[in-house]
Design a protein around this motif. Structure first.
Motif, PDB file in Angstrom:
ATOM      1  N   ARG A   1       0.568  -1.370  -0.056  1.00 17.24           N
ATOM      2  CA  ARG A   1      -0.009   0.079  -0.016  1.00 17.24           C
ATOM      3  C   ARG A   1       1.222   1.880   0.119  1.00 17.24           C
ATOM      4  O   ARG A   1       2.394   1.380   0.223  1.00 17.24           O
ATOM      5  CB  ARG A   1      -0.688  -0.067   1.141  1.00 17.24           C
ATOM      6  N   PRO A   2       0.238   2.334  -0.434  1.00 12.22           N
ATOM      7  CA  PRO A   2       0.931   3.338  -1.182  1.00 12.22           C
ATOM      8  C   PRO A   2       1.116   4.275   0.600  1.00 12.22           C
ATOM      9  O   PRO A   2       1.673   4.850   0.907  1.00 12.22           O
ATOM     10  CB  PRO A   2       0.387   4.260  -1.603  1.00 12.22           C
ATOM     11  N   SER A   3       0.068   3.415   1.387  1.00 17.70           N
ATOM     12  CA  SER A   3      -0.213   4.654   3.025  1.00 17.70           C
ATOM     13  C   SER A   3      -0.335   3.199   4.147  1.00 17.70           C
ATOM     14  O   SER A   3      -1.402   3.116   4.070  1.00 17.70           O
ATOM     15  CB  SER A   3      -1.303   4.712   2.371  1.00 17.70           C
ATOM     16  N   PRO A   4       0.560   2.676   4.393  1.00 15.18           N
ATOM     17  CA  PRO A   4       0.402   2.005   5.221  1.00 15.18           C
ATOM     18  C   PRO A   4       0.070   2.202   6.292  1.00 15.18           C
ATOM     19  O   PRO A   4       0.064   3.310   6.726  1.00 15.18           O
ATOM     20  CB  PRO A   4       2.028   1.278   5.591  1.00 15.18           C
ATOM     21  N   ALA A   5      -0.521   1.140   7.063  1.00 10.34           N
ATOM     22  CA  ALA A   5      -1.906   0.908   8.431  1.00 10.34           C
ATOM     23  C   ALA A   5      -0.615   0.711   9.342  1.00 10.34           C
ATOM     24  O   ALA A   5      -0.334  -0.559   8.943  1.00 10.34           O
ATOM     25  CB  ALA A   5      -2.647   0.807   8.423  1.00 10.34           C
ATOM     26  N   ILE A   6      -0.057   1.449  10.536  1.00 11.32           N
ATOM     27  CA  ILE A   6       0.948   0.493  11.653  1.00 11.32           C
ATOM     28  C   ILE A   6       0.303   0.776  13.065  1.00 11.32           C
ATOM     29  O   ILE A   6      -0.471   1.792  12.724  1.00 11.32           O
ATOM     30  CB  ILE A   6       2.247   2.182  11.269  1.00 11.32           C
ATOM     31  N   ILE A   7       1.208  -0.214  13.749  1.00  9.09           N
ATOM     32  CA  ILE A   7       0.556   0.056  14.768  1.00  9.09           C
ATOM     33  C   ILE A   7       1.947  -0.318  15.335  1.00  9.09           C
ATOM     34  O   ILE A   7       2.461  -1.350  15.441  1.00  9.09           O
ATOM     35  CB  ILE A   7      -0.683  -1.498  15.695  1.00  9.09           C
ATOM     36  N   GLU A   8       1.524   0.387  17.321  1.00 10.11           N
ATOM     37  CA  GLU A   8       3.783  -0.196  17.974  1.00 10.11           C
ATOM     38  C   GLU A   8       2.540  -0.651  19.146  1.00 10.11           C
ATOM     39  O   GLU A   8       1.839   0.861  19.858  1.00 10.11           O
ATOM     40  CB  GLU A   8       4.099   1.927  18.095  1.00 10.11           C
ATOM     41  N   VAL A   9       3.222  -1.051  19.528  1.00 11.39           N
ATOM     42  CA  VAL A   9       2.829  -2.038  20.591  1.00 11.39           C
ATOM     43  C   VAL A   9       4.028  -1.562  21.733  1.00 11.39           C
ATOM     44  O   VAL A   9       5.244  -1.878  21.740  1.00 11.39           O
ATOM     45  CB  VAL A   9       2.697  -3.156  20.734  1.00 11.39           C
ATOM     46  N   GLY A  10       3.627  -0.623  23.091  1.00 13.39           N
ATOM     47  CA  GLY A  10       4.596  -0.165  23.763  1.00 13.39           C
ATOM     48  C   GLY A  10       4.871   1.000  23.159  1.00 13.39           C
ATOM     49  O   GLY A  10       6.556   1.139  22.737  1.00 13.39           O
ATOM     50  N   ALA A  11       4.172   1.709  22.358  1.00 11.06           N
ATOM     51  CA  ALA A  11       4.921   3.083  21.747  1.00 11.06           C
ATOM     52  C   ALA A  11       5.281   3.942  22.927  1.00 11.06           C
ATOM     53  O   ALA A  11       6.264   4.667  22.413  1.00 11.06           O
ATOM     54  CB  ALA A  11       3.931   4.066  21.681  1.00 11.06           C
ATOM     55  N   GLY A  12       5.154   4.031  24.183  1.00 10.28           N
ATOM     56  CA  GLY A  12       5.787   5.128  25.399  1.00 10.28           C
ATOM     57  C   GLY A  12       6.010   6.126  24.905  1.00 10.28           C
ATOM     58  O   GLY A  12       4.518   6.354  25.124  1.00 10.28           O
ATOM     59  N   THR A  13       7.002   6.596  24.829  1.00  4.84           N
ATOM     60  CA  THR A  13       6.733   8.499  24.756  1.00  4.84           C
ATOM     61  C   THR A  13       6.337   8.576  23.367  1.00  4.84           C
ATOM     62  O   THR A  13       6.160  10.115  23.075  1.00  4.84           O
ATOM     63  CB  THR A  13       7.896   9.251  25.242  1.00  4.84           C
ATOM     64  N   GLY A  14       6.116   7.976  22.139  1.00  4.02           N
ATOM     65  CA  GLY A  14       5.377   8.647  20.582  1.00  4.02           C
ATOM     66  C   GLY A  14       6.617   8.714  20.219  1.00  4.02           C
ATOM     67  O   GLY A  14       5.537   9.138  18.665  1.00  4.02           O
TER      68      GLY A  14
END
Length: 142
Positions: free
Chosen positions: A3-16
């Motif tokens: 995909r040209p615009s991927p969907a991402i999940i960050e698990v344990g994102a902390g301070t971002g």
């Protein structure tokens, strides 16, 4: 990612920090930043806000996301905090689309190759103390 615009999940994102960076660097992407710590989520919202990054409370073992929603998952220096890794793996499999990628970044005592560890000489393997570059420490002696 196809995909040209991927969907991402960050698990344990902390301070971002990584969530906001991915949203900036990957044009058109959306990043769901998940962390169980309300103080961390507060820090993330304050210091790394981004319109494409919602910061939400949740755990790796029970992700607050629909099935087949993401092209990529990032867990950076989080895996050792997870009490139920099989459940977390099941959740990653659930939320990642077919062909999705999970990136699990961590540090093992056998591979302390980050500059931050150079002050902790007792933790480093003996060849590194001599300044010799090894297969897991390309920056030794640099």
């Amino acid at each position: 990612m196809d995909r040209p615009s991927p969907a991402i999940i960050e698990v344990g994102a902390g301070t971002g920090m990584f969530s906001a960076a991915m949203a900036r660097w990957i044009t058109g992407s959306s990043v769901l930043a998940v962390d169980p710590s309300k103080p961390m989520l507060s820090q993330a919202r304050q210091h790394h806000p981004h319109p494409a990054v919602p910061y939400v409370s949740g755990s790796a073992e029970s992700l607050p996301a629909p099935a087949d929603a993401f092209d990529m998952a990032l867990l950076s220096r989080v895996i050792h905090h997870l009490p139920d890794r099989p459940a977390a793996a099941g959740e990653l499999a659930r939320v990642l689309r077919a062909g999705g990628t999970a990136i699990i970044r961590t540090t093992f005592k056998e591979r302390l190759d980050a500059v931050v560890y150079l002050g902790w000489t007792r933790a480093l393997p003996a060849p590194w103390l001599s300044g010799r570059s090894g297969p897991h420490n390309p920056n030794a002696g640099a």
